[in-house]
Design an enzyme around this catalytic site. Structure first.
Site, PDB file in Angstrom:
ATOM      1  N   TYR A   1      37.612  65.502  24.122  1.00  0.00           N
ATOM      2  CA  TYR A   1      37.035  66.847  24.232  1.00  0.00           C
ATOM      3  C   TYR A   1      37.279  67.428  25.623  1.00  0.00           C
ATOM      4  O   TYR A   1      37.761  68.563  25.766  1.00  0.00           O
ATOM      5  CB  TYR A   1      35.528  66.785  23.920  1.00  0.00           C
TER       6      TYR A   1
ATOM      7  N   GLY B   1      28.009  81.007  17.124  1.00  0.00           N
ATOM      8  CA  GLY B   1      27.416  79.727  17.494  1.00  0.00           C
ATOM      9  C   GLY B   1      26.219  79.891  18.428  1.00  0.00           C
ATOM     10  O   GLY B   1      25.704  81.006  18.626  1.00  0.00           O
TER      11      GLY B   1
ATOM     12  N   GLY C   1      31.654  83.349  18.196  1.00  0.00           N
ATOM     13  CA  GLY C   1      30.481  84.146  18.616  1.00  0.00           C
ATOM     14  C   GLY C   1      29.271  84.015  17.716  1.00  0.00           C
ATOM     15  O   GLY C   1      28.229  84.607  18.006  1.00  0.00           O
TER      16      GLY C   1
ATOM     17  N   SER D   1      34.026  73.423  30.310  1.00  0.00           N
ATOM     18  CA  SER D   1      32.956  72.414  30.310  1.00  0.00           C
ATOM     19  C   SER D   1      33.027  71.496  31.516  1.00  0.00           C
ATOM     20  O   SER D   1      34.111  71.220  32.039  1.00  0.00           O
ATOM     21  CB  SER D   1      33.088  71.580  29.037  1.00  0.00           C
TER      22      SER D   1
ATOM     23  N   ASN E   1      25.168  70.954  30.839  1.00  0.00           N
ATOM     24  CA  ASN E   1      24.532  70.721  29.530  1.00  0.00           C
ATOM     25  C   ASN E   1      23.623  71.882  29.137  1.00  0.00           C
ATOM     26  O   ASN E   1      22.566  72.061  29.746  1.00  0.00           O
ATOM     27  CB  ASN E   1      23.668  69.454  29.584  1.00  0.00           C
TER      28      ASN E   1
HETATM   29  N1  LIG Z   1      26.532  73.903  24.461  1.00  0.00           N
HETATM   30  C1  LIG Z   1      26.953  73.227  25.535  1.00  0.00           C
HETATM   31  O1  LIG Z   1      26.230  72.360  26.087  1.00  0.00           O
HETATM   32  C2  LIG Z   1      28.303  73.505  26.133  1.00  0.00           C
HETATM   33  C3  LIG Z   1      28.627  72.909  27.363  1.00  0.00           C
HETATM   34  C4  LIG Z   1      29.875  73.126  27.911  1.00  0.00           C
HETATM   35  C5  LIG Z   1      30.774  73.968  27.262  1.00  0.00           C
HETATM   36  N2  LIG Z   1      30.442  74.542  26.084  1.00  0.00           N
HETATM   37  C6  LIG Z   1      31.457  75.377  25.420  1.00  0.00           C
HETATM   38  O2  LIG Z   1      30.864  76.596  25.005  1.00  0.00           O
HETATM   39  C7  LIG Z   1      31.470  77.055  23.796  1.00  0.00           C
HETATM   40  C8  LIG Z   1      30.430  77.385  22.765  1.00  0.00           C
HETATM   41  O3  LIG Z   1      29.591  76.262  22.583  1.00  0.00           O
HETATM   42  P1  LIG Z   1      28.306  76.318  21.660  1.00  0.00           P
HETATM   43  O4  LIG Z   1      27.324  75.382  22.257  1.00  0.00           O
HETATM   44  O5  LIG Z   1      27.905  77.713  21.366  1.00  0.00           O
HETATM   45  O6  LIG Z   1      28.903  75.617  20.363  1.00  0.00           O
HETATM   46  P2  LIG Z   1      28.642  75.954  18.822  1.00  0.00           P
HETATM   47  O7  LIG Z   1      29.231  74.801  18.075  1.00  0.00           O
HETATM   48  O8  LIG Z   1      27.223  76.317  18.560  1.00  0.00           O
HETATM   49  O9  LIG Z   1      29.521  77.261  18.611  1.00  0.00           O
HETATM   50  C9  LIG Z   1      30.900  77.224  18.409  1.00  0.00           C
HETATM   51  C10 LIG Z   1      31.231  78.250  17.348  1.00  0.00           C
HETATM   52  O10 LIG Z   1      32.638  78.197  17.135  1.00  0.00           O
HETATM   53  C11 LIG Z   1      32.871  78.278  15.755  1.00  0.00           C
HETATM   54  N3  LIG Z   1      34.149  77.639  15.472  1.00  0.00           N
HETATM   55  C12 LIG Z   1      34.442  76.306  15.529  1.00  0.00           C
HETATM   56  N4  LIG Z   1      35.715  76.121  15.152  1.00  0.00           N
HETATM   57  C13 LIG Z   1      36.221  77.344  14.869  1.00  0.00           C
HETATM   58  C14 LIG Z   1      37.479  77.797  14.390  1.00  0.00           C
HETATM   59  N5  LIG Z   1      38.485  76.942  14.149  1.00  0.00           N
HETATM   60  N6  LIG Z   1      37.657  79.125  14.182  1.00  0.00           N
HETATM   61  C15 LIG Z   1      36.655  80.007  14.418  1.00  0.00           C
HETATM   62  N7  LIG Z   1      35.433  79.629  14.846  1.00  0.00           N
HETATM   63  C16 LIG Z   1      35.228  78.313  15.063  1.00  0.00           C
HETATM   64  C17 LIG Z   1      31.701  77.580  15.095  1.00  0.00           C
HETATM   65  O11 LIG Z   1      31.493  78.015  13.752  1.00  0.00           O
HETATM   66  C18 LIG Z   1      30.562  77.973  16.017  1.00  0.00           C
HETATM   67  O12 LIG Z   1      29.889  79.125  15.534  1.00  0.00           O
HETATM   68  C19 LIG Z   1      32.475  75.972  23.397  1.00  0.00           C
HETATM   69  O13 LIG Z   1      33.745  76.369  23.828  1.00  0.00           O
HETATM   70  C20 LIG Z   1      32.033  74.752  24.167  1.00  0.00           C
HETATM   71  O14 LIG Z   1      33.136  73.903  24.460  1.00  0.00           O
HETATM   72  C21 LIG Z   1      29.232  74.334  25.494  1.00  0.00           C
END
Ligand SMILES: NC(=O)c1ccc[n+]([C@@H]2O[C@H](COP(=O)([O-])OP(=O)(O)OC[C@H]3O[C@@H](n4cnc5c(N)ncnc54)[C@H](O)[C@@H]3O)[C@@H](O)[C@H]2O)c1
Length: 364
Positions: free
Chosen positions: A191, A21, A19, A136, A220
């Protein structure tokens, strides 16, 4: 379809993994409004959080527990104190290309991280009413295409043999929008495979325990707040930083790769709707802008904003990239009562304005 008695403002406690991120911070204000208690579990992964400090965009009322989702002891500590009504599971390793070289890390965090969370909830007898999973579009791989007669087929992963010949599309065929209820998932990246595994693990577990699920397959995502330091994600911020430095943006393949770019505000409203809507469906739903744009179009808008030279086609390609991807979002609109509000030009303006205001951003 299952329904519950969640009211307009559900209150109670929401637990958000990952949360801190990009997406987590973007939903934090709305979650603080909707719930009485917001608890974030995030290990502040250094690939995303350069300083390892609490991000300023995370609402101050959200409680942050810095811990790893893959460790059982994280859940033993957190769940002793927290009784979640809703869990939003965002924590993940997200590098599509990187996942090919670091498949163990991606699989461990994305799959074992999910099962550790579920085991923890079970071990502590704290089954939530609902779990929202950010899945995703990567689960689809190349997705479905149709031939000249309208027959749908699954071409599978493009080979380096055809890509080396600059044969980007599947001859005589056109791509079809991704739709969870129709498109067979067939990931072409590690992934994507881990995101599909997450869905399956969660669904099998949740159905057995009568826990509702909202599985949202995001296209995206881009916009203010996205990582400017993570080299493995975020093509839009990379393009902005190139254009900011006066560079011509290089376009892979022929620049005609299609993507469904969705602004972070629209993703945030979809995830919050997944958490609070009175009804959800157990099957996955697609979240996107509902239309595709080519990478070339996105690059053109960014170059115009920065008055940078026109972009140029390089003919290079990246293994694991799919040719076209965009979503049919009718299920999410119907089930969640959600609809995206921003178009690409508005979104790019927001992203570029935000990047321009960030201190110490280096042109790429
Ligand atoms: N951003 C995109 O385009 C996109 C697209 C499709 C799906 N998603 C999914 O949305 C979710 C969030 O994506 P985002 O863009 O906010 O990514 P992000 O990398 O900004 O956020 C992910 C967060 O997870 C934390 N994290 C990673 N590994 C961890 C662990 N082992 N333990 C605890 N925390 C951990 C990170 O510190 C980070 O704050 C993910 O599941 C991603 O697969 C994102």
């Amino acid at each position: 379809m299952t329904s519950s008695s969640i009211s307009a403002r559900p209150g109670g406690t929401v637990l958000v993994t990952g949360g801190a991120g990009f997406i987590g911070c973007a939903i934090s204000d709305a979650l603080v409004d909707e719930f009485d208690r917001v608890v974030v579990v995030d290990n502040l992964h250094r690939q995303i959080h350069a300083t390892g400090e609490r991000p300023v965009r995370l609402n101050p009322a959200a409680e942050l527990v810095v811990a790893d989702v893959t460790e059982a002891k994280t859940w033993d500590t957190v769940l002793e104190d927290v009784t979640p009504d809703v869990v939003i599971h965002l924590a993940a390793e997200t590098g599509t290309g990187q996942s090919l070289e670091e498949s163990t890390r991606h699989t461990h965090v994305n799959v074992v991280g999910t099962s550790q969370l579920l085991d923890g909830l079970n071990r502590h007898g704290k089954l939530p009413r609902r779990i929202v999973l950010s899945s995703s579009r990567a689960v689809y791989g190349e997705g479905a295409w149709q031939d000249a007669d309208g027959r749908v087929f699954y071409p599978g992963q493009r080979t380096s043999e055809t890509l080396d010949k600059a044969q980007w599309d599947f001859p005589g065929a056109s791509p079809v929008a991704m739709k969870a209820s129709e498109t067979f998932p067939a990931p072409v990246s590690v992934y994507g495979a881990t995101k599909l595994a997450q869905e399956h693990v969660l669904q099998a577990w949740a159905k057995s325990y009568g826990v509702e699920t909202a599985i949202l397959r995001l296209q995206n995502v881009y916009g203010p707040g996205q990582s400017l330091i993570n080299p493995y994600t975020g093509i839009m911020s990379l393009f902005c930083r190139m254009a900011m430095g006066g560079k011509s943006i290089p376009l892979y393949e022929d620049g005609e790769v299609r993507r469904d770019f969705i602004l972070i505000d629209d993703v945030a409203s979809a995830i919050v709707a997944g958490a609070v809507s009175p009804t959800v469906q157990g099957e996955p739903m697609d979240i996107g802008s509902g239309e595709f744009q080519t990478i070339g179009t996105a690059a053109k808008l960014i170059a115009e904003h920065y008055k940078a030279p026109e972009s140029h086609v390089t003919g290079q390609y990246r293994q694991g990239d799919v040719r076209h991807a965009w979503a049919d979002i009718t299920a999410a609109e119907k089930v969640l009562g959600w609809t995206p509000k921003y178009n690409l030009a508005q979104g790019i303006e927001q992203l570029a304005t935000w990047i321009d205001a960030q201190p110490g951003v280096n042109p790429a």
